[in-house]
Design a protein around this motif. Structure first.
Motif, mmCIF file in Angstrom:
data_model
loop_
_atom_site.group_PDB
_atom_site.id
_atom_site.type_symbol
_atom_site.label_atom_id
_atom_site.label_comp_id
_atom_site.label_asym_id
_atom_site.label_seq_id
_atom_site.Cartn_x
_atom_site.Cartn_y
_atom_site.Cartn_z
ATOM 1 N N ALA A 126 32.874 54.285 62.743
ATOM 2 C CA ALA A 126 33.651 54.041 61.205
ATOM 3 C C ALA A 126 32.675 53.826 60.380
ATOM 4 O O ALA A 126 32.468 54.537 59.222
ATOM 5 N N VAL A 127 31.558 52.981 60.230
ATOM 6 C CA VAL A 127 30.383 52.673 59.192
ATOM 7 C C VAL A 127 29.505 53.828 59.112
ATOM 8 O O VAL A 127 29.078 54.405 57.974
ATOM 9 N N ILE A 128 29.009 54.486 60.007
ATOM 10 C CA ILE A 128 28.140 55.667 59.860
ATOM 11 C C ILE A 128 28.976 56.760 59.405
ATOM 12 O O ILE A 128 28.426 57.585 58.701
ATOM 13 N N GLY A 129 30.433 56.807 59.848
ATOM 14 C CA GLY A 129 31.046 57.948 59.216
ATOM 15 C C GLY A 129 31.151 57.888 57.560
ATOM 16 O O GLY A 129 31.218 58.800 57.022
ATOM 17 N N MET A 130 31.536 56.657 57.192
ATOM 18 C CA MET A 130 31.587 56.149 55.671
ATOM 19 C C MET A 130 30.346 56.614 54.999
ATOM 20 O O MET A 130 30.224 57.166 53.842
ATOM 21 N N ARG A 131 29.137 56.214 55.672
ATOM 22 C CA ARG A 131 27.956 56.432 55.081
ATOM 23 C C ARG A 131 27.693 57.790 55.115
ATOM 24 O O ARG A 131 27.104 58.268 53.942
ATOM 25 N N LEU A 132 27.967 58.669 56.171
ATOM 26 C CA LEU A 132 27.757 59.902 56.167
ATOM 27 C C LEU A 132 28.540 60.938 55.015
ATOM 28 O O LEU A 132 28.237 61.558 54.351
ATOM 29 N N ALA A 133 29.869 60.216 54.716
ATOM 30 C CA ALA A 133 30.925 60.983 53.869
ATOM 31 C C ALA A 133 30.094 60.589 52.378
ATOM 32 O O ALA A 133 30.134 61.451 51.410
ATOM 33 N N THR A 136 27.007 62.656 51.620
ATOM 34 C CA THR A 136 27.455 64.145 51.724
ATOM 35 C C THR A 136 27.940 64.338 50.182
ATOM 36 O O THR A 136 27.653 65.455 49.564
ATOM 37 N N GLU A 137 28.759 63.605 49.617
ATOM 38 C CA GLU A 137 29.196 63.724 48.637
ATOM 39 C C GLU A 137 28.269 63.508 47.407
ATOM 40 O O GLU A 137 28.193 64.163 46.245
ATOM 41 N N GLU A 138 27.186 62.603 47.804
ATOM 42 C CA GLU A 138 26.228 62.375 46.812
ATOM 43 C C GLU A 138 25.158 63.594 46.487
ATOM 44 O O GLU A 138 24.627 63.707 45.594
ATOM 45 N N THR A 139 25.046 64.163 47.787
ATOM 46 C CA THR A 139 23.993 65.340 47.723
ATOM 47 C C THR A 139 24.605 66.630 47.667
ATOM 48 O O THR A 139 23.632 67.446 47.620
ATOM 49 N N HIS A 140 25.885 66.760 47.236
ATOM 50 C CA HIS A 140 26.547 68.152 47.153
ATOM 51 C C HIS A 140 27.117 67.944 45.914
ATOM 52 O O HIS A 140 27.527 67.193 45.397
ATOM 53 N N ARG A 141 26.882 69.172 45.190
ATOM 54 C CA ARG A 141 27.572 69.620 43.920
ATOM 55 C C ARG A 141 28.842 70.198 44.193
ATOM 56 O O ARG A 141 29.744 70.494 43.184
ATOM 57 N N ILE A 142 29.276 70.149 45.297
ATOM 58 C CA ILE A 142 30.682 70.551 45.581
ATOM 59 C C ILE A 142 31.733 69.521 45.258
ATOM 60 O O ILE A 142 31.685 68.550 45.814
ATOM 61 N N PRO A 143 32.747 69.857 44.360
ATOM 62 C CA PRO A 143 33.969 68.814 44.191
ATOM 63 C C PRO A 143 34.962 68.699 45.092
ATOM 64 O O PRO A 143 35.748 69.791 45.366
ATOM 65 N N VAL A 144 34.869 67.587 45.813
ATOM 66 C CA VAL A 144 35.692 67.376 47.010
ATOM 67 C C VAL A 144 37.095 66.767 46.251
ATOM 68 O O VAL A 144 37.116 65.891 45.516
ATOM 69 N N GLN A 145 38.221 67.448 46.583
ATOM 70 C CA GLN A 145 39.476 66.654 46.052
ATOM 71 C C GLN A 145 40.047 65.969 47.158
ATOM 72 O O GLN A 145 40.634 65.103 46.586
#
Length: 149
Positions: A126-133, A136-145
């Motif tokens: 769960a920790v690496i999943g949260m870090r991955l999320a 992912t959000e910090e390095t992409h310009r895609i707006p996640v809803q």
């Protein structure tokens, strides 16, 4: 020594090898000694799978067209076993009746040599999943809803 795979495209192939190397390490086999038995069988299996790695094809774009009406979700799956734990992230695009999913990244870790309970490994996943999320959000310009874990 490491393998450069920042997106985790080969995470499943490399995880098998990491677990095998850890198993060999536990059996106290020296670096110049041959492996035998089940470990040799697993090694040969990994080598046969390795031939298929060059056939892996991943599209460079997650989606070719994204409109303002697209609902973009981030889905993160995690799991653990006695051998290790992993996390994988996907973008899910929904527009009208059309749904598309795209692989984003994956991370794997082998379980420590010292015994750790499965629930503890699930928490580590769960920790690496949260870090991955987060990454992912910090390095992409895609707006996640929406985010799903």
């Amino acid at each position: 020594m490491s393998v450069y795979d920042p997106l985790g495209l080969l995470a499943n192939v490399l995880m098998f090898l990491k677990v095998l190397l850890q198993d060999i390490w536990r059996s106290n086999i020296g670096w110049d000694e041959p492996i035998a038995g089940q470990q040799l069988s697993k090694w040969r299996t990994w080598l046969s799978v390795l031939d298929n790695v060059e056939k892996v094809s991943v599209p460079r774009c997650y989606r070719t067209i994204t409109t303002s009406s697209s609902v973009i979700q981030l889905h993160v799956f995690v799991d653990a076993s006695k051998n290790g734990y992993a996390a994988v992230a996907y973008f899910r695009y929904e527009e009208g009746d059309s749904i598309e999913c795209a692989f984003v990244a994956a991370k794997t870790r082998v379980a420590p040599l010292k015994y750790v309970s499965i629930p503890r490994l699930e928490l580590q996943a769960a920790v690496i999943g949260m870090r991955l999320a987060k990454a992912t959000e910090e390095t992409h310009r895609i707006p996640v809803q929406k985010r799903f874990f």
